[in-house]
Enzyme design. Structure first.
Site, mmCIF file in Angstrom:
data_model
loop_
_atom_site.group_PDB
_atom_site.id
_atom_site.type_symbol
_atom_site.label_atom_id
_atom_site.label_comp_id
_atom_site.label_asym_id
_atom_site.label_seq_id
_atom_site.Cartn_x
_atom_site.Cartn_y
_atom_site.Cartn_z
ATOM 1 N N LYS A 51 0.892 -1.161 -0.015
ATOM 2 C CA LYS A 51 -0.195 -0.037 0.003
ATOM 3 C C LYS A 51 0.810 1.358 0.094
ATOM 4 O O LYS A 51 0.625 2.128 -0.687
ATOM 5 C CB LYS A 51 -0.950 -0.048 1.292
ATOM 6 C CG LYS A 51 -1.857 1.096 1.388
ATOM 7 C CD LYS A 51 -2.750 1.396 2.563
ATOM 8 C CE LYS A 51 -3.578 0.171 2.779
ATOM 9 N NZ LYS A 51 -5.160 0.431 2.049
ATOM 10 N N SER B 1 14.855 -42.946 -10.951
ATOM 11 C CA SER B 1 13.825 -42.034 -10.831
ATOM 12 C C SER B 1 13.596 -41.979 -9.250
ATOM 13 O O SER B 1 13.373 -42.980 -8.541
ATOM 14 C CB SER B 1 12.367 -42.870 -11.280
ATOM 15 O OG SER B 1 11.165 -42.052 -10.927
ATOM 16 N N MET C 112 -5.521 -7.423 8.513
ATOM 17 C CA MET C 112 -4.937 -6.571 9.415
ATOM 18 C C MET C 112 -5.772 -5.286 9.970
ATOM 19 O O MET C 112 -6.973 -5.103 9.078
ATOM 20 C CB MET C 112 -3.480 -6.097 9.114
ATOM 21 C CG MET C 112 -2.540 -7.320 9.111
ATOM 22 S SD MET C 112 -0.838 -6.839 8.981
ATOM 23 C CE MET C 112 -1.093 -6.476 7.178
ATOM 24 N N CYS D 276 9.401 -39.161 -9.568
ATOM 25 C CA CYS D 276 7.915 -39.559 -9.634
ATOM 26 C C CYS D 276 7.326 -39.393 -8.138
ATOM 27 O O CYS D 276 5.989 -39.830 -8.136
ATOM 28 C CB CYS D 276 7.804 -40.743 -10.187
ATOM 29 S SG CYS D 276 8.553 -42.289 -9.414
ATOM 30 N N ARG E 91 -2.593 -1.260 -6.370
ATOM 31 C CA ARG E 91 -1.943 -2.556 -6.188
ATOM 32 C C ARG E 91 -2.209 -3.655 -7.330
ATOM 33 O O ARG E 91 -3.387 -3.542 -7.797
ATOM 34 C CB ARG E 91 -2.094 -3.185 -4.857
ATOM 35 C CG ARG E 91 -3.474 -3.744 -4.652
ATOM 36 C CD ARG E 91 -3.685 -4.208 -3.243
ATOM 37 N NE ARG E 91 -5.109 -4.453 -2.937
ATOM 38 C CZ ARG E 91 -5.688 -4.784 -1.949
ATOM 39 N NH1 ARG E 91 -5.200 -4.689 -0.837
ATOM 40 N NH2 ARG E 91 -7.003 -4.969 -1.940
ATOM 41 N N HIS F 145 -15.671 -9.014 1.169
ATOM 42 C CA HIS F 145 -14.788 -9.881 1.732
ATOM 43 C C HIS F 145 -14.838 -11.333 1.103
ATOM 44 O O HIS F 145 -13.737 -11.843 0.596
ATOM 45 C CB HIS F 145 -14.916 -9.895 3.156
ATOM 46 C CG HIS F 145 -14.031 -10.964 4.039
ATOM 47 N ND1 HIS F 145 -14.418 -12.117 4.423
ATOM 48 C CD2 HIS F 145 -12.857 -10.760 4.325
ATOM 49 C CE1 HIS F 145 -13.371 -12.702 5.055
ATOM 50 N NE2 HIS F 145 -12.476 -11.694 4.978
ATOM 51 N N TYR G 101 13.446 -35.244 -16.083
ATOM 52 C CA TYR G 101 12.034 -34.911 -16.086
ATOM 53 C C TYR G 101 11.414 -34.982 -14.661
ATOM 54 O O TYR G 101 12.128 -35.270 -13.633
ATOM 55 C CB TYR G 101 11.247 -35.981 -16.886
ATOM 56 C CG TYR G 101 11.409 -37.576 -16.327
ATOM 57 C CD1 TYR G 101 10.445 -37.948 -15.334
ATOM 58 C CD2 TYR G 101 12.407 -38.259 -16.457
ATOM 59 C CE1 TYR G 101 10.545 -39.097 -14.897
ATOM 60 C CE2 TYR G 101 12.247 -39.607 -16.355
ATOM 61 C CZ TYR G 101 11.370 -39.923 -15.289
ATOM 62 O OH TYR G 101 11.536 -41.076 -14.639
ATOM 63 N N ARG H 247 -3.288 3.105 8.646
ATOM 64 C CA ARG H 247 -3.660 1.760 7.916
ATOM 65 C C ARG H 247 -2.424 0.733 7.713
ATOM 66 O O ARG H 247 -1.356 1.376 7.480
ATOM 67 C CB ARG H 247 -4.094 1.940 6.542
ATOM 68 C CG ARG H 247 -5.413 2.736 6.316
ATOM 69 C CD ARG H 247 -5.403 3.006 4.816
ATOM 70 N NE ARG H 247 -6.332 3.947 4.572
ATOM 71 C CZ ARG H 247 -7.601 3.660 3.891
ATOM 72 N NH1 ARG H 247 -8.013 2.577 3.384
ATOM 73 N NH2 ARG H 247 -8.470 4.638 3.717
ATOM 74 N N GLY I 162 -7.993 -7.198 4.307
ATOM 75 C CA GLY I 162 -9.008 -7.183 5.375
ATOM 76 C C GLY I 162 -8.338 -8.173 6.487
ATOM 77 O O GLY I 162 -9.048 -8.331 7.689
#
Ligand code: PEP
Ligand code: MG
Length: 919
Positions: A26, A800, A107, A867, A366, A482, A887, A96, A105
């Site tokens: 902010k 693997s 804080m 994997c 923002r 909210h 991979y 703020r 919302g």
């Protein structure tokens, strides 16, 4: 000493938009906007470093900081022309919070600070609007009492209701006493309170504070300011903020900045207002200026969702109430400003603005939160517009958010009963039992019940319930309420502002008014807690009962982004798939082969399990071979289906892995049935089951250890694999076959298995009159295997990493029991994350790195992959890029996430392809 207070105002700012870590999101936005000459009320930012120091010193404001704040307030006064604490011409400020990452919302924020009774009188006289001054004061007292003094809001809510009932009585509203709180609130909203009502309300509020704290409400504006700064810093550590940080991986150490800024008022009258806007649609990503505002209101009114806001632009419903119609000049300036801000920040912006007596002010900009679908569309379209390049577009999209594109939607053909329509706040579809409280949502979800959390509106207190619920429905609030913002962030389906719904918490019922085509109420339906409803977050529809869902369809922007990602990617992305159907799904998501086929999953099928059990319980080798012969055709059939799907692509088949007792019957009835089929006495079976019992089955007779004692199993599996491969090769392209041994720790185990497989291969090839090529390899799942990788690579042509087991065996934490205590480990920051979700790169990762290095030394062209579950986890994928695996392999639905994460890893971990910048 580092600079602690950064000033902005009058076209100049000490900070800029790059300083988010120090000034918070902010703060950085306010400084940058001020530099750009955008109208921003002046103020100053106390840095996040001060917040960190505050906590380090046991919650003490650093020496001298308040003097610096006083000096900064003096500068604000000079610009605005009012004075803090001066009843004749008072300056009010907002205080703020604002962290580096946005935590909407979570804080605290305090508005209208700097008032006492004398100043209220002065402000009323100066604005010629005593009602406004009193209204500002009563709002201030409640917020300050709650946030700074820790007095429960409920006390003030009760006082407000009493005031409302008195005011209603005074107005002669005879029916008032019979109305519920919500009904009366609709009939007589706060905005209709007269001066007298507000004056006595303020008096009552001050009395509550005196009663609760034993001291009067602070009248000294400077004392108020100090209290507010402390409270904002403290709010970094409230429970909501902590939960949010955990969900979004925001480090505890960052702290919040504190912004003190001159107030501008959206509630000065009908030529004032306040709103929230997005430069593009945060739900779909469409390029259209989009937002909501409320005339004659303060910012908290919009976000709280108590009044349903009006659209900003025309063509979005309620044209008459739109800012475009009501305040065309302010609207035009807002449109120009939003275009500038988006160009400047090169990303979709989320703006907060206030119009005070016709004059526009920006209070925040923002990078806006967006749905996964919107994120993809915005990134791709911005690249095409030339605002960013393709590389940046690929980097912009959070791989986890792609998951939302894969969400199911309501089956359009399914029969359904529409109950009501609200706002399409967050996409996806969900069915579940109606619950009205967050705790209940959490409780039921823990029992495995899908639930829909239904609230009049949500507040940050509900966050755990929203997390637990499958979907969220609110009766009030807009697209920026909210509920909408939080659900979107969670990727949860949400319908907000569904005004046909009236929620009664007392009776655990939602009453839905049904309307006809002409919008006339025709009926009401009452839905009780526990009843099932379905939400469609894409259309805002609410249906009665459960409705089947159809699979998600991927957008053309998604396809384009994935193409760009694939160009940047070095790691291949394979899938873990055990059936032909899974293989097909995996292919459709872009899997380039199968990195893990767990053959035991084929054993659990109803028809096969009997043969499997016979095989396990066989008295001798011949009996076992006979049982295996029954399994062979099934296995061959499965492999054939998979090989056909994966023609020409790698398919890695792992031989049987789990301890055999997992397949055995446990219940009496099952044992008796099996004994009858096998023509043995039940007691004999029971004895055999007991014999196979192991204290630590995960460290027991499993993996390649099975092949050492029962080589016939490997023989059967190898035969099924090679026969299927030869059959497929006869008709078309065979897959690139890889046969994998689980849980090996020595070279000899591999040599033994390899000999069996080679023998069966030559037998099958001779019978079939053709051969297929294949690789022989091993999983690395044990620390010993990683350490002795150079020897293992003498036999294995590929490794693997089975990082599920490797995590289990390296950390000595049971995969199956870890849930009981790992949460506490993460909570206490002993471990940064659950190591079964996100690779422990320091420990398990070091073993992976060692095995790669030692394996490659023996066999330079050794193929390397992973994997375990980590193959689909973005932060683990970054590590796999660093150690240059070939991979990653993950579940089919995570393949798109892995493709994008692998591209981002290649672009950030270096040594990768760079993308073209032309779209
Ligand atoms: C592993 O251990 O990482 C693995 C992939 O095998 P499984 O999960 O089947 O034990
Ligand atoms: Mg394993």
């Amino acid at each position: 000493m580092a600079k602690r207070i950064y000033f902005f105002g009058g076209g100049q700012a000490d900070g800029d938009g790059t300083q988010k870590p120090l000034l918070g999101g902010k703060g950085a936005g306010l400084h940058e906007m001020t530099r750009l000459g955008i109208p921003v009320p002046p103020g100053f930012t106390i840095t996040t470093e001060v917040c960190t120091a505050f906590f380090a010193s046991g919650e003490r404001i650093p020496e001298g900081l308040l003097d610096e704040a006083r000096a900064a307030i003096r500068r604000v006064e000079e610009i605005v022309g009012t004075r803090f604490g001066d009843p004749e011409n008072p300056l009010l400020v907002s205080v703020r919070s604002g962290a580096r990452a946005s935590m909407p919302g979570m804080m605290d924020t305090i508005l209208n600070l700097g008032l006492n009774e004398a100043i209220v009188a002065g402000l009323g006289a100066r604005t010629q609007n005593p009602r406004f001054a009193l209204d500002a004061y009563r709002r201030f007292i409640v917020t300050y009492a709650d946030v700074v003094l820790g007095i429960h809001r409920k006390r003030f809510d009760d006082a407000l209701e009493i005031a409302r009932r008195k005011a209603a009585a005074a107005r002669g509203m005879v029916e008032a006493q019979r109305l519920t709180v919500a009904e009366l609130q609709r009939k007589l909203p706060d905005s209709m309170f007269d001066e007298e009502t507000l004056r006595s309300l303020v008096k009552e509020q001050r009395r509550i504070v005196q009663e609760e704290t034993g001291t009067p409400f602070p009248d000294d504006p400077w004392a108020q300011l100090e209290g507010a700064i402390v409270a904002v810093f403290r709010s970094w550590n409230n429970n909501r903020a902590k939960t949010y940080r955990k969900m979004h991986d925001i480090p505890e150490a960052w702290g919040t900045a504190c912004n003190v800024q001159a107030m501008v008022f959206g509630n000065l009258g009908e030529d004032s207002g306040t709103g929230v806007a997005f430069t593009r649609d945060p739900s779909t990503g469409e390029k259209r200026f989009f937002g909501e505002w409320l005339p004659n209101a303060q910012g908290e009114d919009v976000v709280a969702g108590v009044r349903t806001p009006n659209p900003i632009a025309k063509g979005q419903g309620n044209d008459e109430g739109s800012l475009e119609v009501r305040m065309p000049e302010a609207y035009a300036e807002l449109v120009r400003t939003q275009e500038r801000l988006e160009k400047h920040f090169r990303d979709m912006q989320d703006l907060e603005f206030t119009v005070q007596s016709g004059r526009l002010y920006l209070l925040q900009t923002r990078n806006g939160k967006r749905t996964g679908r919107a994120g993809v569309r915005i990134a791709v379209e911005m690249a095409k517009e030339g605002l960013i390049d393709q590389r940046e577009a690929v980097m912009r999209v959070d791989p986890a958010s792609i998951e939302q594109l894969l969400h199911p939607t309501i089956d359009p053909k399914a029969p359904k009963t529409l109950l009501a329509r609200g706002l399409p706040a967050s996409p996806g579809a969900a069915s579940g039992q109606v619950v009205f409280h967050a705790d209940e949502a959490e409780r039921k979800a823990a029992q495995g019940l899908p639930v829909i959390l239904v609230r009049a509106e949500t507040s940050p207190e509900d966050i755990h319930g929203m997390k637990a619920a499958n979907g969220i429905l609110t009766a009030r609030g807009g697209m920026t309420s909210h509920a909408a913002v939080v659900a979107r962030g969670m990727g949860k389906c949400c319908v907000a502002g569904c005004s046909a719904v009236a929620v009664s918490y007392e009776t655990a019922t939602m009453t839905v008014t049904i309307y006809d085509e002409l919008g006339r109420p025709t009926d009401t339906v009452s839905v009780k807690g526990g009843d099932v409803i379905t939400l469609d977050g894409a259309t805002g529809s609410v249906y009665l009962g459960a409705i089947p869902t159809a699979p998600a369809s991927l957008s053309s922007e998604y396809e384009e982004l994935m193409r760009w990602a694939d160009t940047a990617r070095r790691l291949k992305v394979l899938a873990n798939a055990d059936t032909g159907a899974d293989a097909r799904t995996a292919r459709s998501y872009g899997a380039e082969g199968i990195g893990l086929c767990r053959t035991e999953h084929m054993f659990f099928d109803d028809k096969r399990i009997a043969a499997v059990r016979e095989m396990i319980l066989a008295r001798d080798v011949d009996a076992r071979k006979a049982a295996l012969a029954k399994l062979l055709p099934y296995q061959r059939e499965d492999f054939t289906a998979i090989f056909q799907e994966m023609a020409g692509l790698p398919v890695t088949i792992r031989l049987l892995d789990p301890p055999l007792h997992e397949f055995l019957p446990q219940e009496r009835k099952q044992i008796e049935d099996l004994a009858a089929t096998m023509k043995v006495r039940p007691a004999e079976l029971v004895r055999k089951v007991e014999e196979l019992h192991e204290l630590n089955p995960m460290l027991g007779h499993r993996g390649c250890r099975l092949g050492v004692t029962f080589p016939e199993i490997n023989e059967m599996q190898a035969r099924a694999i090679f026969e299927a491969a030869c059959d497929v090769a006869e008709k078309g392209a065979p897959p690139k076959l890889e046969i994998m041994i689980p849980l090996a720790m020595t070279r000899k185990e591999l040599a033994l298995a390899k000999a069996t497989i080679e023998r069966v291969a030559s037998e099958v090839f001779a019978e079939k009159g053709r051969s297929v090529s294949y690789l022989f390899g091993t999983m690395i799942e044990l620390p010993r295997a990683a350490l002795r990788a150079s020897e293992l690579a003498e036999e294995a042509e590929f490794f693997s990493f089975g990082t599920n087991d490797l995590t289990q065996t390296t950390m000595g934490i049971s995969r199956d029991d870890a849930g009981k205590f790992l949460g506490a480990y993460v909570e206490a920051a002993i471990l940064p994350k659950d190591p079964f979700t996100s690779l422990d790169t320091e420990g398990v990762g070091e073993l992976v790195a060692i095995a790669c290095e030692r394996g490659r030394k023996t066999r330079p062209n050794l193929e390397l992959g992973v994997c375990g579950e980590h193959g689909g986890d973005p932060s683990s994928i970054r590590f796999f890029e660093r150690v240059k695996l070939d991979y990653v392999s993950c579940s089919p639905l995570r393949v798109p996430i892995a493709r994008l994460a692998a591209a981002q890893a290649a672009l950030t971990e270096g040594g990768a392809t760079t993308l073209q910048t032309t779209a």
